[in-house]
Design a protein around this motif. Sequence first.
Motif, PDB file in Angstrom:
ATOM      1  N   UNK A  65       0.862  -1.188   0.000  1.00  0.00           N
ATOM      2  CA  UNK A  65       0.000   0.000   0.000  1.00  0.00           C
ATOM      3  C   UNK A  65       0.887   1.223   0.000  1.00  0.00           C
ATOM      4  N   UNK A  68      -2.757   5.445  -0.276  1.00  0.00           N
ATOM      5  CA  UNK A  68      -4.132   5.035  -0.549  1.00  0.00           C
ATOM      6  C   UNK A  68      -4.312   3.991  -1.658  1.00  0.00           C
TER       7      UNK A  68
ATOM      8  N   UNK B  52      -7.759  -1.522   3.316  1.00  0.00           N
ATOM      9  CA  UNK B  52      -7.287  -2.894   3.126  1.00  0.00           C
ATOM     10  C   UNK B  52      -6.329  -3.349   4.222  1.00  0.00           C
ATOM     11  N   UNK B  53      -5.446  -2.452   4.661  1.00  0.00           N
ATOM     12  CA  UNK B  53      -4.435  -2.849   5.642  1.00  0.00           C
ATOM     13  C   UNK B  53      -4.805  -2.472   7.076  1.00  0.00           C
ATOM     14  N   UNK B  74     -10.936  -3.365  -0.693  1.00  0.00           N
ATOM     15  CA  UNK B  74      -9.720  -3.897  -1.323  1.00  0.00           C
ATOM     16  C   UNK B  74      -8.760  -2.759  -1.632  1.00  0.00           C
ATOM     17  N   UNK B  76      -6.706   1.042  -0.449  1.00  0.00           N
ATOM     18  CA  UNK B  76      -5.964   1.525   0.706  1.00  0.00           C
ATOM     19  C   UNK B  76      -6.637   2.679   1.422  1.00  0.00           C
TER      20      UNK B  76
END
Lengths: 133, 251
Positions: A65, A68, B52-53, B74, B76
């Motif tokens: 990631x 974003x 997602x994380x 799905x 970020x």
Amino acid sequence: MTRDQSQLLYASTHEWADIEEAEGAKIATVGVSSFAIEQLNDLVYMDLPEVGRVVNAGDELGEVESVKAVSPLYSPVSGEVIEVHSELPDQLEKLNSDPYDFGWIVKIRISDDAYLNELLNFEDYQRQCAESA
Amino acid sequence: MTLNLGRIVPFQKLSGVENMSLDQTLQESVDRQQIPTLRFYGWNVPTLSLGYFQPFLSRRTHSPSLLSACVRRATGGGAIMHHRELTYSLVLPQSIQMIGPRLDLYEKIHASLVRALYDCGVPVAPFRQSDQNQCGWDCDAFLCFRRRTAEDLILHGYKVLGSAQRKSRSSLLQHGSLLLDASEFAPELPGVNDLLNSRIQLNELIEAITQNFSDDLGIKWKESSFSSEEMTRANEIAVDRFASERWLCRR
């Protein structure tokens, strides 16, 4: 050790592979190119595969990631993951500054080296990056 | 400029699981067909979406949203309380040269949104151009709308629109939320109607955004609903991923 970028092989999806022979097998150390890291911009999270996972070339190896965006990491080779750089997700800033040495992600014991011919050499990869920049 | 043919999916209000499953389905369709696709949607159940994380347990830090439905995206970024908002999702194929570096595209899409909102009476500006002494922002906040990045859209010091992306091998999905009104599940976040003390006309805004995406990305949109194959695939994705506890609590 300083890895020589010009001696590595590259997937079109921007992963590099450093192929070495060890105990009769080919081992690929895999990372992400400096071009891709610059494009991704400010990595904040990374997911790595488990040791023992079997992948085909082109399969997802993990995910990152950055500001974003979630982007998959693809395996440039087919084989079994035999080692994972487990310190890397906690030190992603070092991946930005040292993508070819500290920034290795996994080591894969290659099961089928036919796909290696599909990977790009340094000059062809540089050309691909120049075209997409 | 030669226009690429694109697909626009009619507006629907659905659950969080359905919305996330359909966005993934659209990305898979674009991966195969290489047709740019745009979709606007709403939420028929107030739903917290986790980035997602983000760890599932981090939702405990935000008590107003504890009783809402929850789904893991799905894409970020931070958590979003989807309630009274307009959501867009845009999937662009790799084969179209417009895609470029992803942050350039992010900026370009937000520039289209700024102009559409301005034309509808909502004078937003990107955070990088705003007064940065703003209302309660925190770069590590649980809620996405309390964080700030350069292209987030700001109105009267509050973030009112943010987006997130997911790359695949052959496409890029960008979806984003425009807060219309504050939700009781996140009362600290006002929407554009609260901040302007008026009501934005959603149909007018959707039309303006669609036109700007057409002009700025060179796409001529043609309306097309989900096919039966896509609905089947969305159901599979929901079961395997967005409706499953394993996915929700994976971190």
